[in-house]
Design an enzyme around this catalytic site. Sequence first.
Site, mmCIF file in Angstrom:
data_model
loop_
_atom_site.group_PDB
_atom_site.id
_atom_site.type_symbol
_atom_site.label_atom_id
_atom_site.label_comp_id
_atom_site.label_asym_id
_atom_site.label_seq_id
_atom_site.Cartn_x
_atom_site.Cartn_y
_atom_site.Cartn_z
ATOM 1 N N ASN A 183 0.863 -1.182 0.000
ATOM 2 C CA ASN A 183 0.000 0.000 0.000
ATOM 3 C C ASN A 183 0.902 1.236 0.000
ATOM 4 O O ASN A 183 1.504 1.569 1.000
ATOM 5 C CB ASN A 183 -0.886 -0.020 1.265
ATOM 6 C CG ASN A 183 -1.733 1.229 1.380
ATOM 7 O OD1 ASN A 183 -1.849 2.008 0.433
ATOM 8 N ND2 ASN A 183 -2.335 1.436 2.549
ATOM 9 N N LYS A 225 -0.012 4.233 -0.248
ATOM 10 C CA LYS A 225 -0.686 5.415 0.315
ATOM 11 C C LYS A 225 -0.479 6.614 -0.629
ATOM 12 O O LYS A 225 -0.478 6.443 -1.843
ATOM 13 C CB LYS A 225 -0.185 5.702 1.730
ATOM 14 C CG LYS A 225 -0.238 4.462 2.619
ATOM 15 C CD LYS A 225 -0.065 4.762 4.070
ATOM 16 C CE LYS A 225 -0.012 3.453 4.833
ATOM 17 N NZ LYS A 225 -0.103 3.625 6.278
ATOM 18 N N HIS A 277 -9.764 0.947 4.482
ATOM 19 C CA HIS A 277 -8.495 1.128 5.194
ATOM 20 C C HIS A 277 -8.734 2.081 6.370
ATOM 21 O O HIS A 277 -9.509 3.034 6.259
ATOM 22 C CB HIS A 277 -7.439 1.694 4.244
ATOM 23 C CG HIS A 277 -6.069 1.696 4.849
ATOM 24 N ND1 HIS A 277 -5.662 2.658 5.742
ATOM 25 C CD2 HIS A 277 -5.035 0.828 4.731
ATOM 26 C CE1 HIS A 277 -4.428 2.394 6.137
ATOM 27 N NE2 HIS A 277 -4.027 1.279 5.539
ATOM 28 N N GLU A 300 -7.178 4.489 7.529
ATOM 29 C CA GLU A 300 -6.979 5.920 7.260
ATOM 30 C C GLU A 300 -8.183 6.494 6.516
ATOM 31 O O GLU A 300 -8.529 7.659 6.700
ATOM 32 C CB GLU A 300 -5.664 6.132 6.485
ATOM 33 C CG GLU A 300 -4.463 5.905 7.390
ATOM 34 C CD GLU A 300 -3.213 5.430 6.688
ATOM 35 O OE1 GLU A 300 -3.131 5.496 5.455
ATOM 36 O OE2 GLU A 300 -2.301 4.958 7.406
ATOM 37 N N GLU A 334 -5.988 -5.113 10.327
ATOM 38 C CA GLU A 334 -4.977 -4.099 10.605
ATOM 39 C C GLU A 334 -5.333 -3.386 11.905
ATOM 40 O O GLU A 334 -6.136 -2.437 11.891
ATOM 41 C CB GLU A 334 -4.927 -3.078 9.468
ATOM 42 C CG GLU A 334 -4.557 -3.684 8.139
ATOM 43 C CD GLU A 334 -3.920 -2.650 7.231
ATOM 44 O OE1 GLU A 334 -2.765 -2.837 6.859
ATOM 45 O OE2 GLU A 334 -4.571 -1.643 6.916
ATOM 46 N N GLY A 337 1.788 2.027 10.904
ATOM 47 C CA GLY A 337 2.734 3.134 10.784
ATOM 48 C C GLY A 337 3.369 3.538 12.109
ATOM 49 O O GLY A 337 3.981 4.599 12.207
ATOM 50 N N SER A 367 2.877 -2.462 10.534
ATOM 51 C CA SER A 367 4.331 -2.464 10.752
ATOM 52 C C SER A 367 4.991 -3.803 10.407
ATOM 53 O O SER A 367 5.921 -4.237 11.084
ATOM 54 C CB SER A 367 4.658 -2.040 12.186
ATOM 55 O OG SER A 367 4.167 -0.732 12.431
HETATM 56 C C1 PEP Z 1 -1.036 0.010 5.967
HETATM 57 O O1 PEP Z 1 -1.049 1.166 5.618
HETATM 58 O O2 PEP Z 1 -1.894 -0.734 5.519
HETATM 59 C C2 PEP Z 1 0.003 -0.428 6.895
HETATM 60 C C3 PEP Z 1 -0.109 -1.606 7.418
HETATM 61 O O3 PEP Z 1 1.046 0.448 7.133
HETATM 62 P P1 PEP Z 1 2.429 0.091 7.887
HETATM 63 O O4 PEP Z 1 2.944 -1.185 7.294
HETATM 64 O O5 PEP Z 1 3.298 1.245 7.631
HETATM 65 O O6 PEP Z 1 2.089 -0.095 9.338
#
Ligand code: PEP
Length: 272
Positions: A16, A18, A106, A108, A180, A186, A226
């Site tokens: 992803n 973003k 997602h 976000e 998630e 993040g 992460s």
């Molecule tokens: C994501 O944006 O779906 C995500 C898991 O980000 P990160 O790996 O940076 O935690």
Amino acid sequence: MSGQASELRPIVVAANWKMHKLRSEALEYLEDLGTWMDDHPRGLGTRVEVVVAPPFTSLELAVEHRPPHARIYAQTMHQSDQGAFTGEVSPAMLRDLGVDGVLLGHSERRQYFNEHDGALSEKVVAAAEFGLRAMLCVGETLDERQGGRAEDVVRDQLQTALSDLDVIKATSSGLSVAYEPVWAIGTGETATAEIAQGMHATIRDVLGSIFTAEIAERIPVLYGGSVKPANAAELLGQPDIDGALVGGAALEVESFSGIVSAGLDLVAGAGV
Ligand code: PEP
């Protein structure tokens, strides 16, 4: 509980991006990833699937320069096929572009753009109708986990978003789910393999109650939060973790391919 690398589910590793990468950067990444994938053909595209989700501005480029066996996903979409929705992109438009799938819900999008479960249920159905593979993201916030409500929150998210999807379409449309935990996205903080596995097993039970247990066994459930090359093998080695949705560590081909490698090693080790 079925074992990882069973014949029933592929391992899916998704990048992803973003709101990152200009078109020139996107092209360089896609070419480098393509070269890496050319050098590691065994299992790619069959037992281990690679997904890249660029921002809208690089979607067409990504489709044109799609690495071998990779699928290109959008990061969101509107549920209507057309209409007066300034700034939005429809499933018909994504299909027209040759995009393979779309991330939906997602955290976000939920947090900053008010994407709620009601709209998500329409988006999941719209994606299936337009031949797009939906990756539905679910997960609890830190407050919800600390309040002991993590499982209830995730259960509700799944039931609301998936209740209108036809049982047949649940597998034929290429649906996947990404768990998630919001507190792990993040932040550098990863759910332990044990916490993640526990929630993934719950998710599979909930999918079984929405569809059937047999269908639930065929829907890949990815972990996101992460993930990096150093923790990928342990997470992907859990029986109900079927892949990873990766943000930060997916921005460079070197670290993203390290996570894909962990999936390939797992499959090779299982001899499937
Ligand atoms: C994501 O944006 O779906 C995500 C898991 O980000 P990160 O790996 O940076 O935690």
